[in-house]
Design a protein around this motif. Structure first.
Motif, PDB file in Angstrom:
ATOM      1  N   ARG A  14       0.821  -1.212   0.000  1.00 32.78           N
ATOM      2  CA  ARG A  14       0.000   0.000   0.000  1.00 32.78           C
ATOM      3  C   ARG A  14       0.854   1.261   0.000  1.00 32.78           C
ATOM      4  O   ARG A  14       0.576   2.202  -0.728  1.00 32.78           O
ATOM      5  N   TYR A  24      -1.587  10.603  -6.013  1.00 32.16           N
ATOM      6  CA  TYR A  24      -1.147  11.135  -4.725  1.00 32.16           C
ATOM      7  C   TYR A  24      -0.421  12.465  -4.934  1.00 32.16           C
ATOM      8  O   TYR A  24      -0.008  12.795  -6.048  1.00 32.16           O
ATOM      9  N   ALA A  95      -1.557  13.110   4.466  1.00 29.32           N
ATOM     10  CA  ALA A  95      -2.770  12.689   3.764  1.00 29.32           C
ATOM     11  C   ALA A  95      -2.489  11.523   2.822  1.00 29.32           C
ATOM     12  O   ALA A  95      -3.279  10.581   2.732  1.00 29.32           O
ATOM     13  N   ASP A  96      -1.343  11.566   2.136  1.00 31.51           N
ATOM     14  CA  ASP A  96      -0.984  10.471   1.230  1.00 31.51           C
ATOM     15  C   ASP A  96      -0.841   9.148   1.982  1.00 31.51           C
ATOM     16  O   ASP A  96      -1.332   8.110   1.531  1.00 31.51           O
ATOM     17  N   LYS A  98      -2.111   8.279   4.946  1.00 33.21           N
ATOM     18  CA  LYS A  98      -3.420   7.828   5.433  1.00 33.21           C
ATOM     19  C   LYS A  98      -4.252   7.235   4.299  1.00 33.21           C
ATOM     20  O   LYS A  98      -4.871   6.183   4.457  1.00 33.21           O
ATOM     21  N   ARG A  99      -4.283   7.915   3.170  1.00 34.90           N
ATOM     22  CA  ARG A  99      -5.066   7.421   2.034  1.00 34.90           C
ATOM     23  C   ARG A  99      -4.535   6.081   1.523  1.00 34.90           C
ATOM     24  O   ARG A  99      -5.305   5.187   1.176  1.00 34.90           O
ATOM     25  N   ALA A 100      -3.211   5.925   1.498  1.00 33.99           N
ATOM     26  CA  ALA A 100      -2.631   4.658   1.025  1.00 33.99           C
ATOM     27  C   ALA A 100      -3.011   3.500   1.937  1.00 33.99           C
ATOM     28  O   ALA A 100      -3.323   2.406   1.467  1.00 33.99           O
ATOM     29  N   TRP A 102      -5.601   3.431   4.436  1.00 32.88           N
ATOM     30  CA  TRP A 102      -7.031   3.234   4.686  1.00 32.88           C
ATOM     31  C   TRP A 102      -7.906   3.459   3.455  1.00 32.88           C
ATOM     32  O   TRP A 102      -9.068   3.069   3.453  1.00 32.88           O
ATOM     33  N   GLY A 103      -7.371   4.043   2.405  1.00 30.18           N
ATOM     34  CA  GLY A 103      -8.159   4.359   1.221  1.00 30.18           C
ATOM     35  C   GLY A 103      -8.773   3.180   0.501  1.00 30.18           C
ATOM     36  O   GLY A 103      -9.902   3.268   0.018  1.00 30.18           O
ATOM     37  N   LYS A 105     -10.295   0.808   1.530  1.00 33.50           N
ATOM     38  CA  LYS A 105     -11.524   0.399   2.228  1.00 33.50           C
ATOM     39  C   LYS A 105     -11.571  -1.091   2.550  1.00 33.50           C
ATOM     40  O   LYS A 105     -12.632  -1.662   2.668  1.00 33.50           O
ATOM     41  N   TYR A 118      -5.801   3.487  13.330  1.00 37.10           N
ATOM     42  CA  TYR A 118      -4.918   4.654  13.348  1.00 37.10           C
ATOM     43  C   TYR A 118      -4.567   4.963  14.795  1.00 37.10           C
ATOM     44  O   TYR A 118      -5.453   5.055  15.647  1.00 37.10           O
TER      45      TYR A 118
END
Length: 150
Positions: A14, A24, A95-96, A98-100, A102-103, A105, A118
């Motif tokens: 991820r 990203y 943000a990158d 976190k998105r990687a 948890w993004g 889903k 987290y």
């Protein structure tokens, strides 16, 4: 391969996706390290995934070799920034990461993880004369493990 390493590799895959080509804001995933700590500014933009401590508890009603293991990880991203305004890139990198993680889903990480939590973050501005911001995100993953056949 152990269940613990499958979880680690799923997380590592991820963070390797952090690339502007994938939408990203930063490219830190292009240069990704497994467990490397103490990275210096001359590494350039990069990310490392560190496997920290774990804890476990026997599953109720099961043999004592079957445990729910919770492992803590740190994702550390390094990115070039304006030394006079490092939080701009710091928050983009945060943000990158976190998105990687948890993004997608899928809290199971595709390997049967039971929980993906987290824990917190830190943003470290560059030291004197430096131009790299360092962001650390801590997380925990819980997964079932048979200690007799990890």
């Amino acid at each position: 391969m152990s269940k613990a390493f499958e979880v680690y590799e799923a997380l590592f895959a991820r963070v390797q996706q952090i690339d502007t080509v994938n939408g990203y804001a930063t490219d830190v995933g292009i240069k990704a390290f497994r467990g490397r700590i103490g990275l210096q500014d001359d590494e350039g933009d990069c990310v490392t995934l560190v496997d920290l401590q774990d804890s476990s508890a026997a599953k109720p009603g099961r043999l004592s070799v079957e445990h729910l293991v919770t492992t803590r990880y740190a994702v550390e991203g390094h990115a070039a920034c304006d030394p006079d305004d490092p939080l701009v890139v710091g928050h983009l990198l945060l943000a990158d990461i976190k998105r990687a993680i948890w993004g997608p889903k899928d809290p199971t990480l595709g390997v049967g993880a039971k929980d993906l939590r987290y824990i917190g973050k830190a943003i470290e501005p560059p030291g004197e004369g430096g131009a790299m911001v360092v962001v650390t995100v801590e997380l925990e993953v819980s997964f079932a493990e048979d200690l007799a056949s990890p």
